[in-house]
Design a protein around this motif. Structure first.
Motif, PDB file in Angstrom:
ATOM      1  N   GLU A 469       0.833  -1.203   0.000  1.00  0.00           N
ATOM      2  CA  GLU A 469       0.000   0.000   0.000  1.00  0.00           C
ATOM      3  C   GLU A 469       0.868   1.253   0.000  1.00  0.00           C
ATOM      4  O   GLU A 469       0.554   2.236  -0.683  1.00  0.00           O
ATOM      5  CB  GLU A 469      -0.924  -0.015   1.225  1.00  0.00           C
ATOM      6  N   PHE A 472       2.136   1.658  -3.515  1.00  0.00           N
ATOM      7  CA  PHE A 472       1.111   2.180  -4.419  1.00  0.00           C
ATOM      8  C   PHE A 472       0.966   3.689  -4.278  1.00  0.00           C
ATOM      9  O   PHE A 472       0.811   4.409  -5.273  1.00  0.00           O
ATOM     10  CB  PHE A 472      -0.226   1.500  -4.157  1.00  0.00           C
ATOM     11  N   ARG A 477      -0.721   2.841  -8.867  1.00  0.00           N
ATOM     12  CA  ARG A 477      -1.346   1.523  -8.829  1.00  0.00           C
ATOM     13  C   ARG A 477      -2.008   1.269 -10.182  1.00  0.00           C
ATOM     14  O   ARG A 477      -2.541   2.171 -10.812  1.00  0.00           O
ATOM     15  CB  ARG A 477      -2.379   1.452  -7.712  1.00  0.00           C
ATOM     16  N   MET A 481       1.593   1.998 -13.367  1.00  0.00           N
ATOM     17  CA  MET A 481       2.462   2.308 -12.242  1.00  0.00           C
ATOM     18  C   MET A 481       3.921   2.372 -12.722  1.00  0.00           C
ATOM     19  O   MET A 481       4.288   1.761 -13.726  1.00  0.00           O
ATOM     20  CB  MET A 481       2.332   1.259 -11.139  1.00  0.00           C
TER      21      MET A 481
END
Length: 1130
Positions: A469, A472, A477, A481
């Protein structure tokens, strides 16, 4: 030929030229020494022309434009023959000489003539190969020299040429290397000695760079190897040779399943520029793992703003049909993929000193990417916007059709299919139709492989999820990316199960395929379910072998999902269908991705990430296996020194590539490898394989044999663990037996993350470009190895049926294959297409590997027939009949087996079999009424109403008795064979057919040293057989007359009694053909045996080796000439 005018400062420098003709403005010269045999001046000039790269090197005649009073002349034409140059001279005299006398300014004369010559060159160049090159004039000169030296048809497309040395031992020969679409050719002329040879790309078995004092290119064939060195362009030449050999082998050999770009399937369009573009395209597709159908449009240097680095990263932008891709200058440092389907707009921004030529790319996820320093920005943006608009219109049309279909259908949240699963519960006996739902969740959500109570695993998963996370939020994401070295470390740790399916879809870009093909999978499942084929049978057989220890595939739900995915893919891609190891891969995909996502992941792996892997011969996997062996020699020197033969180790690695280590590593560890594969592609498998061998190098070097080395690797791989599985229960039971072996030392557990990181540290410098180049070279070796296997199998099938020695039979096979290739080189490709269309599933693959049509067979027939005769027309007629006779299945194609049996009959069989074959060539179906042959057979001049007599010369009575004894013995043998049912009786031959048979025998004897004796002998035999036929014809006619009288009497009696029954008009129920003049095979054979000259002729063996050797020399040039004539008559 006309030349682009080139200045010559000194007209007769070094006295190298001799003037032949001259006038006020033009001068025709001959190269000194040309045509003067044995003179030292000619030898020296010839050597000088070869060493120096001059335009007049091979052309011994030239025409100069000379302006009165000027020291400068211009070469405007040259030629290899005086006749060619004289035509140009006459044109100049008749069309320009009178006009030039009008000019007052000398400079105007030169400008006028040069303009005229350039116009002539432009006219000749239009429509020719040279028009496709960057420098048409220079390439045109090279092309004419290529055609002059080697005599190949004009359809043999020359790609490029290089100045080089060809080494013979330690002696170099300076010359020129010509690379065409089907051949590489070398020409040298040094000190009066000419050296030239042609090597078909289809014969090249190995291509490598070697060091022989100088860096050289070594070209290996099955017969020999040659080394070529050059001071300049060595890397370029090596790359072009590898590409041409690879393309030719994939195009010519029966390599079904191998993908070849559409442009490369049209040899006439291949140029050096096309090869460079194709090499770059292959690299881009492999680097970004794009669909194979993507075309590369633009390549531009630029810099991209990277928020995580807060700077612009320099690299290259690649644009294809559906993607924008960026790669940093250092491969793998930073990569960005933007599908055009995700792009909203591409706009130009105001250019400043800090941000020159900026472009803003906006995507649907409310992000924008900034590119700067783009050259030709306006053209690039316009091109991208045009493709973007076309793609948006296509997607809008697709969505409108999809919405209209959904409105008509019931709004069910799942798809329902009905089919027989062939699965029954132990308690149930009755068959039932199972209702199946396309799974909307990954199987792992319902079937956990982990044992209960493993809290450490849960906490580890949570840590990984938080790390991802954070990643990202910093790098983005989704498909667009930023992919950097930081993500590599996260992937090595193992992707958390909750994100694994999503990231696999992202890394492989299967998400774009899914988004652009809504409803495609459901329709495939609906079409494919219930259909039976070889692929579905193999799928059903392997369903319960896929991860049998995992609870998801001990349940009908998992089995049904696996069946649907594999069957749908087999229906989508029948070229691949289903191959072993696909079930294992699809099982793992279903565990971590939704069913439809698993299908598109399987598509990405089979069609993009592992090209050519999943076909009948797993060519792609064998190519990578061969590449892996070379990497071992380069990267693991100590291991390569201790184990010279690395083939056993590379053989072990085949399963590593086919199953991505899923079949050799514990499940959780293998899934980590799959994570790395989706991020890095095949490079991850190469690196991990090298790390495994490096970790066991010491033990492998001390292993006693291949079996012990295999046990060492198996034991090591069984002990590789991951942080996700604390219990060793997931390891295969084979690990216990291998570790208990006393000869194998106990191996401690190895962490898969540590092993992957070690592979990155030690072998991370391996690049995609290196892998692609190695693949190109090693594909040549793998395809040729398959070709050798096919040849061995074909010879193994045919050898027991013929008496030709295996050595000569192998040479005949090579001639047969070469004849097939020659038509693919220069002939009409329709025959090859017909061969593919008429593929017969009832025949073996070996029998149908190469087949010849009628023109190809006739060409080879003329080279190998033992008695060619004097009439080319009659030889062609016999070739047509032979083809018709051998083509029993009437598909207009002859297999090697049929050809070898025909050849064996004429070269190795007994006299009676040779005569039998000749007899069959002169009766139907080989001989037809529609045959275009102006011979007396259609209107025989010989009388059929009177017998022919010939006076036999007086000879030795005992000799005649010997012939009679031979005849009796032969007839007895024939009778025995008939009783055994070995041969069926042949139809009778009528007089028309017999006369043609005699004509063939006369033609066969032409040019024989015993020609006169043979002609006398065949005249006697002909008279004897005609007498036999007349006798039979007369007796048959008398019998028919008696029958007709009896018939008339019976008819009259019937009329008197008032009956209406009538008898056939042909008498006694016999057909009219029974009254014709006929002879049998036995009668002809017996008559031939009465003449010793004929017996000696047919029993004298013909030297097949000499015929084959001569055919090898003549095949190319003879066939090329025939094809040129055929093309000219169309």
């Amino acid at each position: 030929m006309w030349l682009n005018p080139e200045e010559v400062l000194v007209k007769n420098a070094l006295k190298l030229w001799v003037s032949e003709k001259s006038n006020d403005f033009f001068l025709l010269q001959r190269r000194r020494g040309h045509g003067e045999q044995g003179r030292i001046s000619g030898l020296l000039v010839g050597a000088l022309d070869t060493v120096l790269d001059s335009n007049a090197r091979v052309t011994p005649f030239r025409i100069l434009l000379q302006v009165p009073g000027s020291q400068i002349s211009w070469v405007i034409a040259s030629g290899a023959a005086i006749e060619e140059v004289n035509k140009h001279w006459d044109w100049l005299v008749h069309n320009l000489l009178h006009s030039l006398s009008v000019f007052e300014n000398k400079e105007d004369v030169a400008s006028f003539v040069k303009g005229k010559v350039k116009g002539l060159i432009a006219e000749e160049t239009r429509g020719r190969q040279a028009a496709q090159e960057e420098d048409p004039g220079k390439f045109r000169e090279v092309l004419l020299k290529f055609e002059l030296h080697f005599g190949l048809p004009s359809s043999e497309k020359l790609v490029t040429h290089y100045s080089c040395c060809c080494w013979k031992g330690r002696v170099p020969r300076q010359g020129f290397l010509y690379l065409s679409i089907n051949h590489m050719a070398f020409y040298s002329f040094l000190l009066g000695k000419e050296v030239k040879f042609v090597i078909p790309w289809a014969d090249v078995t190995r291509l490598e760079r070697v060091s022989t004092g100088l860096m050289a290119i070594r070209v290996g064939t099955r017969q020999r190897q040659r080394d070529f060195s050059m001071f300049l362009n060595l890397d370029e030449a090596f790359g072009v040779m590898g590409q041409l050999a690879d393309i030719a082998l994939r195009r010519l050999l029966a390599s079904e399943g191998l993908e070849l770009d559409r442009v490369l399937q049209q040899p006439a369009r291949i140029t050096k520029r096309v090869l460079e573009e194709q090499a770059l395209r292959e690299y881009v597709l492999a680097l970004f793992r794009l669909p194979r159908g993507e075309r590369l449009h633009d390549v531009a240097s630029c810099s991209v703003w990277t928020p995580h680095g807060r700077c612009h990263t320099a690299g290259s932008l690649y644009t294809t049909d559906s993607y924008l891709c960026f790669s940093s200058r250092e491969e793998g440092h930073c990569t960005l993929i933007i599908p055009l389907s995700e792009v909203l707009s591409i706009e130009k921004a105001e250019s400043t000193s800090l941000l020159p030529n900026p472009v803003i790319v906006s995507v649907r996820s409310k992000k924008a990417f900034q590119l700067i320093e783009l050259q030709d920005r306006d053209e690039l943006v316009d091109s991208l916007n045009s493709r973007l608009r076309a793609l948006q219109w296509k997607n809008s049309m697709f969505r409108s059709k999809t919405h209209s279909k959904k409105a008509l259908s019931s709004p069910t949240p799942y798809y329902t299919f009905y089919y027989d699963t062939m699965y029954s519960d132990g308690d149930e006996v009755e068959e039932q139709v199972l209702r199946n739902t396309v799974n909307t969740e990954a199987l792992m959500t319902a079937f956990h492989h982990n044992q209960p109570g493993t809290d450490d695993n849960k906490s580890m998963e949570q840590v990984k999820e938080r790390l991802w996370e954070d990643h990202f939020s910093e790098f983005g994401r989704g498909i667009h990316m930023f992919r950097t070295e930081k993500i590599q470390k996260l992937v090595a740790m193992g992707i958390p199960e909750s994100l694994r399916g999503e990231l696999w879809m992202t890394f492989s870009d299967a998400c774009s395929e899914l988004a652009s093909h809504q409803g495609y999978y459901a329709s495939l499942v609906q079409k494919s379910m219930g259909q039976n084929s070889l692929a579905t049978e193999e799928i059903e057989r392997d369903l319960h072998r896929s991860l049998p220890d995992h609870p998801a595939f001990q349940n009908p739900t998992g089995i049904a999902a696996l069946r649907r995915v594999l069957t749908a893919y087999a229906h989508r891609n029948p070229k691949i269908g289903y191959c072993q190891s696909m079930n294992i891969l699809a099982s793992v995909l279903l565990l971590f991705a939704k069913e439809e996502e698993a299908f598109w992941l399987l598509v990405a792996v089979c069609e993009r990430m592992l090209p050519d892997y999943f076909n009948r011969r797993v060519i792609g996997a064998q190519v990578d296996q061969s590449v892996f062996e070379e990497l071992i020699r380069e990267r693991l020197l100590e291991l390569a020194e201790h184990i010279p033969d690395l083939s056993p180790l590379s053989s072990v690695s085949l399963s590593w590539f086919l199953t991505l280590f899923l079949s050799v590593l514990p499940f959780h560890s293998a899934v980590h490898v799959v994570d790395c594969f989706f991020f890095h592609g095949i490079k991850a498998i190469f690196q991990l394989g090298l790390a495994v061998l490096d970790a066991n190098a010491t033990q492998l070097c001390s292993s006693a044999d291949d079996g012990q080395a295999l046990m060492i690797l198996t034991s090591f791989l069984d002990q590789v663990r991951s942080d996700d599985s604390s219990s060793p229960a997931s390891s295969p039971p084979a690990a216990e037996t291998s570790s208990s072996n006393s000869s194998i030392p106990t191996v401690g557990h190895t962490n898969i993350t540590d092993l992957i990181n070690e592979s990155y540290e030690k072998f991370g410098d391996l690049t995609v470009r290196q892998v692609e180049r190695l693949r190109c070279r090693h594909r040549i070796q793998v395809l040729q190895a398959h070709e050798d296997t096919t040849k061995e199998n074909a010879l193994r099938v045919v050898t027991p049926e013929v008496s030709i020695s295996p050595e000569y039979l192998a040479d005949v096979y090579d001639l047969f294959k070469t004849e097939h290739f020659i038509s693919l080189y220069w002939g009409d490709s329709s025959s090859a297409a017909a061969a593919l269309r008429s593929w017969d599933s009832g025949r073996s693959y070996v029998e149908q590997q190469y087949r010849l049509d009628r023109p190809q067979f006739k060409s080879l027939y003329g080279l190998l027939v033992p008695w060619p005769g004097g009439s080319a027309h009659h030889t062609d007629t016999l070739a047509n009949r032979t083809f018709t006779l051998l083509d029993q299945d009437q598909d207009s194609l002859i297999t090697f087996r049929e050809f070898a049996c025909w050849l064996d009959t004429f070269y190795c069989e007994e006299l009676n079999e040779k005569i039998r074959l000749l007899y069959r060539l002169h009766i139907p179906p080989a001989l037809t009424e529609s045959e275009d042959d102006p011979s007396p057979m259609k209107s025989p001049l010989l009388s059929t109403t009177r017998p022919l007599y010939v006076d036999l010369p007086s000879g030795d009575v005992e000799e005649v008795k010997d012939y009679q004894e031979q005849l009796k013995q032969m007839l007895q043998d024939l009778l025995k064979e008939k009783e055994k049912g070995v041969e069926k009786p042949l139809p009778l031959m009528n007089q028309r057919e017999f006369i043609q048979f005699c004509k063939t025998l006369y033609s066969m004897f032409h040019g024989n040293p015993e020609e006169n004796d043979l002609f006398q002998a065949i005249a006697k035999v002909t008279s004897l057989v005609l007498q036999i036929g007349e006798a039979g014809h007369c007796s048959s006619r008398r019998g028919s007359e008696v029958s007709s009288h009896e018939e008339a009497a019976s008819t009259q009696g019937a009329a008197e009694t008032g009956t209406e029954d009538r008898c056939p008009t042909d008498g006694s129920g016999n057909s009219q053909s029974e009254n014709e003049w006929t002879v049998s095979y036995a009668q002809i054979l017996a008559s031939l045996l009465t003449e010793q000259a004929l017996v000696n002729f047919f029993e004298t063996p013909v030297d097949l080796a000499a015929k084959v050797a001569a055919a090898k020399e003549k095949q190319y040039h003879q066939r090329a000439g025939l094809l040129v004539l055929q093309q000219g008559t169309r």
